[in-house]
Design a protein around this motif. Structure first.
Motif, PDB file in Angstrom:
ATOM      1  N   ASP A 381       1.024  -0.765  -0.254  1.00 53.92           N
ATOM      2  CA  ASP A 381       0.024   0.315   0.278  1.00 53.92           C
ATOM      3  C   ASP A 381       0.893   1.404  -0.124  1.00 53.92           C
ATOM      4  OD1 ASP A 381      -2.507   1.604  -0.278  1.00 53.92           O
ATOM      5  OD2 ASP A 381      -2.560   1.262   2.496  1.00 53.92           O
ATOM      6  N   ILE A 382       1.972   1.292   0.404  1.00 49.75           N
ATOM      7  CA  ILE A 382       3.331   2.186   0.659  1.00 49.75           C
ATOM      8  C   ILE A 382       3.478   2.852  -0.318  1.00 49.75           C
ATOM      9  CG2 ILE A 382       5.286   2.745   1.711  1.00 49.75           C
ATOM     10  CD1 ILE A 382       4.360   1.651   4.105  1.00 49.75           C
ATOM     11  N   GLU A 383       3.763   1.347  -1.459  1.00 42.91           N
ATOM     12  CA  GLU A 383       4.606   1.634  -2.490  1.00 42.91           C
ATOM     13  C   GLU A 383       3.616   1.953  -3.874  1.00 42.91           C
ATOM     14  OE1 GLU A 383       6.914  -2.296  -3.854  1.00 42.91           O
ATOM     15  OE2 GLU A 383       7.760  -2.170  -2.214  1.00 42.91           O
ATOM     16  N   GLU A 394      13.382   3.852  -3.726  1.00 42.90           N
ATOM     17  CA  GLU A 394      14.056   2.023  -4.029  1.00 42.90           C
ATOM     18  C   GLU A 394      13.117   1.364  -2.389  1.00 42.90           C
ATOM     19  OE1 GLU A 394      18.503   1.466  -4.221  1.00 42.90           O
ATOM     20  OE2 GLU A 394      18.214   3.058  -3.270  1.00 42.90           O
ATOM     21  N   VAL A 395      13.472  -0.152  -3.218  1.00 37.15           N
ATOM     22  CA  VAL A 395      12.252  -0.775  -1.808  1.00 37.15           C
ATOM     23  C   VAL A 395      14.086  -1.171  -1.305  1.00 37.15           C
ATOM     24  CG1 VAL A 395      10.987  -2.752  -1.423  1.00 37.15           C
ATOM     25  CG2 VAL A 395      10.140  -0.884  -2.472  1.00 37.15           C
ATOM     26  N   LEU A 401      17.970  -1.166   4.594  1.00 41.02           N
ATOM     27  CA  LEU A 401      17.178   0.116   4.781  1.00 41.02           C
ATOM     28  C   LEU A 401      17.835   1.014   6.419  1.00 41.02           C
ATOM     29  CD1 LEU A 401      14.402   1.406   4.381  1.00 41.02           C
ATOM     30  CD2 LEU A 401      13.661   0.434   6.588  1.00 41.02           C
ATOM     31  N   TYR A 402      18.434  -0.108   7.162  1.00 41.32           N
ATOM     32  CA  TYR A 402      18.804   0.553   8.554  1.00 41.32           C
ATOM     33  C   TYR A 402      20.459   0.795   8.072  1.00 41.32           C
ATOM     34  CZ  TYR A 402      14.569  -1.836  10.710  1.00 41.32           C
ATOM     35  OH  TYR A 402      13.771  -2.322  10.979  1.00 41.32           O
ATOM     36  N   ASN A 590       9.411   0.383   4.094  1.00 39.95           N
ATOM     37  CA  ASN A 590      10.168  -0.323   3.647  1.00 39.95           C
ATOM     38  C   ASN A 590      10.896   1.248   1.709  1.00 39.95           C
ATOM     39  OD1 ASN A 590      10.534  -2.445   5.191  1.00 39.95           O
ATOM     40  ND2 ASN A 590      12.510  -3.542   4.359  1.00 39.95           N
ATOM     41  N   CYS A 591      10.343   1.805   1.888  1.00 37.66           N
ATOM     42  CA  CYS A 591      10.672   2.899   0.654  1.00 37.66           C
ATOM     43  C   CYS A 591      11.517   3.988   1.089  1.00 37.66           C
ATOM     44  CB  CYS A 591      10.153   3.460   0.315  1.00 37.66           C
ATOM     45  SG  CYS A 591       8.346   1.740  -0.165  1.00 37.66           S
ATOM     46  N   PHE A 592      13.138   3.496   0.574  1.00 39.41           N
ATOM     47  CA  PHE A 592      13.921   5.318   0.438  1.00 39.41           C
ATOM     48  C   PHE A 592      14.199   5.919   0.038  1.00 39.41           C
ATOM     49  CE2 PHE A 592      18.387   6.485   1.397  1.00 39.41           C
ATOM     50  CZ  PHE A 592      18.320   6.377   2.478  1.00 39.41           C
TER      51      PHE A 592
END
Length: 613
Positions: A381-383, A394-395, A401-402, A590-592
């Motif tokens: 849903d975020i994407e 980017e995913v 991510l961290y 997880n989207c950057f």
């Protein structure tokens, strides 16, 4: 058993859902409507709570409103009669609104509920709790204590402005009350108004401004304005105020007493006088709160204290209570203001009206789940939402991510961080936050002027790994809700030069005070959030990654919004704020996202969209 709590129609409308005594969901209406302190009936918050509970309104056993409108109307009439004929203009303005809207609130609430569910049986299911009982219930029932004294302090509910209660198991009894117009919250708000800040939102600014001044006028308050007894009870001389019958908080007598007119908002510089006034009202507040706390301990013998009401958001006073050792432990409702009244109303419905048993789980901090009880969004849903908004991202895997976020922070970037469920209450706690490097001497100024678009003097808070908190701060207890101020430990402080020691007021702002200057206020204090793996594992992991990279398990944490804007709720809100400010990196799920990768045409002059608070 499902109980829906509602606070509405004054300010900070909200809804909360309790199921068999467990807090399921809660959210403030402003987060959905994007109107700060929205007071409208919380249709969006209710819809969210029903969705989180997986039911419709028909499956709700009780709806509990957080105060009693007829008692408020009684107070309004009696106040105007007491001061008559003074205040007739204010009376003319207020009474038609009350007669049209507020006196018949039960009908209004009924109509709103039936608009959600046409056949909702409201007659047997709609209940009303007194305002300060809702506050007290929000403080005691989610706390980790089987038994505690409970203090609630705010502007005013129906009649009550301050209450002292005792909670034990599933019982909660209010023992003493102080009534309107004698109010510590209204006194603090009166000075907020006098200093040119907006009432019900600018009180934070007064607290932040106080360390720049000296409490030179505290004796004037005690000599002329407030009479405080040893038990903390107090009386205010109403000749200095206009909030009973007028359209402002203070009058000419107040201005004459202190020798300065009311400061015009946004149009005048803050002087040393304004800073000294902020320091003075803060000192007065702390003295009254400490006396109230000491009396509560004396009368009950309780080892624990619970706090709620708007005054309980004064984290400097909270820290003083803790360090005085009056109680072994204190617990503060993270949504201590009127929004939290929705949760308190629901809990009062379950435990007090429903007479259900309460069980305290000693293995948990409390029943608030870290206050992460708002909406959340799945990764797909975020994407979808970010793509529709035109975002480039980017995913990343969790580990990347961290690592990438920690690297950006260590390089000096301001990072928008939106993860998991939204926080309930006015503080961002790592669910909807803007983050920065606390070691940076420029981060405080950068965030205030280029990201938050707010006054330069306002301090920022540290989020620190719970296991590292005592290494950095003189704090030997948990502070998961950023509601306790503690001193930075001596070994991390930086000694000031003789020249720096001579500085006054705002000139102190740019002097680094410690090895973590971005979160160290001018009095060497910090408003600490301890981050716990059990309640926010993703934020805890990010802090751990930053510590591994830098040796510092701490980040600057401020709410994800600009001045005058509610904290972001959705991925679209986060992206708009990202594109309207100088935040360099955005992380949603997880989207950057990097600012330089975005379409420049999506940028906007964001700081002028919202009315200044």
């Amino acid at each position: 058993m499902r109980i829906l709590g509602i606070s509405a129609l004054y300010h900070d409308s909200a809804a909360a859902m309790v199921e068999n005594g467990q807090v399921i969901a809660a959210a403030q209406e402003e987060r959905f409507t994007r109107r700060k302190h929205d007071s409208d009936f919380p249709v969006n918050s209710i819809a969210y709570c029903l969705e989180a509970a997986g039911c419709g309104l028909k499956a709700v056993d009780q709806v509990v409103f957080y105060d009693k409108p007829f008692l408020k109307f009684e107070r309004l009439l009696e106040t105007y009669l007491s001061f008559s004929p003074k205040g007739f203009k204010s009376f003319q303005m207020a009474i038609p609104v009350w007669l049209r809207e507020k006196l018949f609130q039960k009908d209004l609430i009924r109509d709103e509920l039936q608009a959600i569910s046409k056949n909702f049986e409201w007659k047997s299911r709609l209940l009303f709790a007194e305002h300060h009982l809702s506050h007290a219930a929000s403080a005691f029932f989610p706390s980790p204590f089987e038994e505690a004294a409970v203090l609630t302090m705010d502007g005013v509910g129906e009649w009550t402005t301050t209450s002292f209660a005792m909670g034990k198991g599933s019982e909660l009894h209010i023992a003493k009350e102080i009534h309107f117009p004698h109010s510590l919250g209204l006194l603090y708000s009166a000075v907020t108004y006098y200093l040119g800040f907006k009432v019900n939102s600018g009180e934070y600014k007064v607290m932040g401004l106080a360390p720049y001044g000296e409490p030179k006028y505290a004796h004037t308050f005690f000599d002329k304005i407030i009479d405080v007894r040893d038990d903390g009870s107090f009386w205010l001389d109403q000749q200095y105020f206009d909030y009973c019958t007028g359209l402002t908080m203070v009058n000419d007598h107040f201005a004459k007493l202190f020798g300065h007119p009311v400061r015009k908002p946004e149009s005048e510089d803050l002087t040393q006088f304004h800073m000294d006034m902020a320091a003075s009202i803060q000192a007065v507040t702390e003295e009254v709160v400490l006396k109230l706390a000491r009396n509560a301990a004396k009368e009950t013998g309780a080892k624990n204290l619970c706090l709620a009401g708007g005054v309980a958001l004064n984290c400097v006073a909270n820290g003083k209570i803790l360090r005085e050792g009056i109680f072994e432990s204190i617990w503060i409702q993270p949504a201590a203001g009127d929004a939290g009244g929705a949760l308190g109303a629901a809990l009062a419905g379950y435990y007090l009206f429903g007479e259900n048993e309460r069980t305290v789980d000693p293995t948990k901090q409390d029943a608030m789940r870290g206050s992460y009880i708002g909406p959340e969004f799945e990764q797909d849903d975020i994407e979808r939402r970010l793509t529709a908004a035109g975002a480039k991202f980017e995913v990343l895997s969790d580990s990347r991510l961290y690592e990438s976020t920690a690297a950006a922070l260590a390089d000096g970037s301001a990072v928008g961080w939106m993860q998991g469920r939204m926080e309930f209450g006015p503080r961002a706690l790592g669910g909807r936050s803007i983050l920065g490097d606390p070691r940076s001497p420029n981060m405080q100024k950068l965030l205030n002027l280029k990201v938050k678009y707010r006054e330069s003097f306002r301090p920022f808070a540290p989020s620190v790994l719970a296991e590292d908190a005592s290494h950095w701060f003189d704090l030997d207890s948990e502070s998961p809700y950023m509601l306790i101020v503690a001193p930075v430990r001596e070994e991390h402080r930086r000694a000031m030069t003789e020249e720096e020691e001579q500085l006054f007021g705002i000139d102190k702002l740019n002097v680094p005070r410690s090895t973590i200057p971005a979160v160290t206020h001018v009095d060497y204090s910090a408003r600490v959030q301890t981050v716990h793996k059990e309640t926010n594992p993703r934020y805890h992991t990010l802090l751990s990654a930053f510590k591994q990279r830098t040796g510092c398990g701490m980040l600057v944490n401020t709410s994800f919004n600009v001045r005058g804007e509610p904290i972001v709720c959705t991925p679209e809100d986060a992206f708009r704020c990202f594109m309207g400010t100088e935040i360099e990196v955005l992380v949603v799920g997880n989207c950057f996202l990097r600012k330089e990768d975005q379409d420049p045409s999506l940028q906007q002059d964001y700081k002028d969209i919202f009315e200044l608070d």
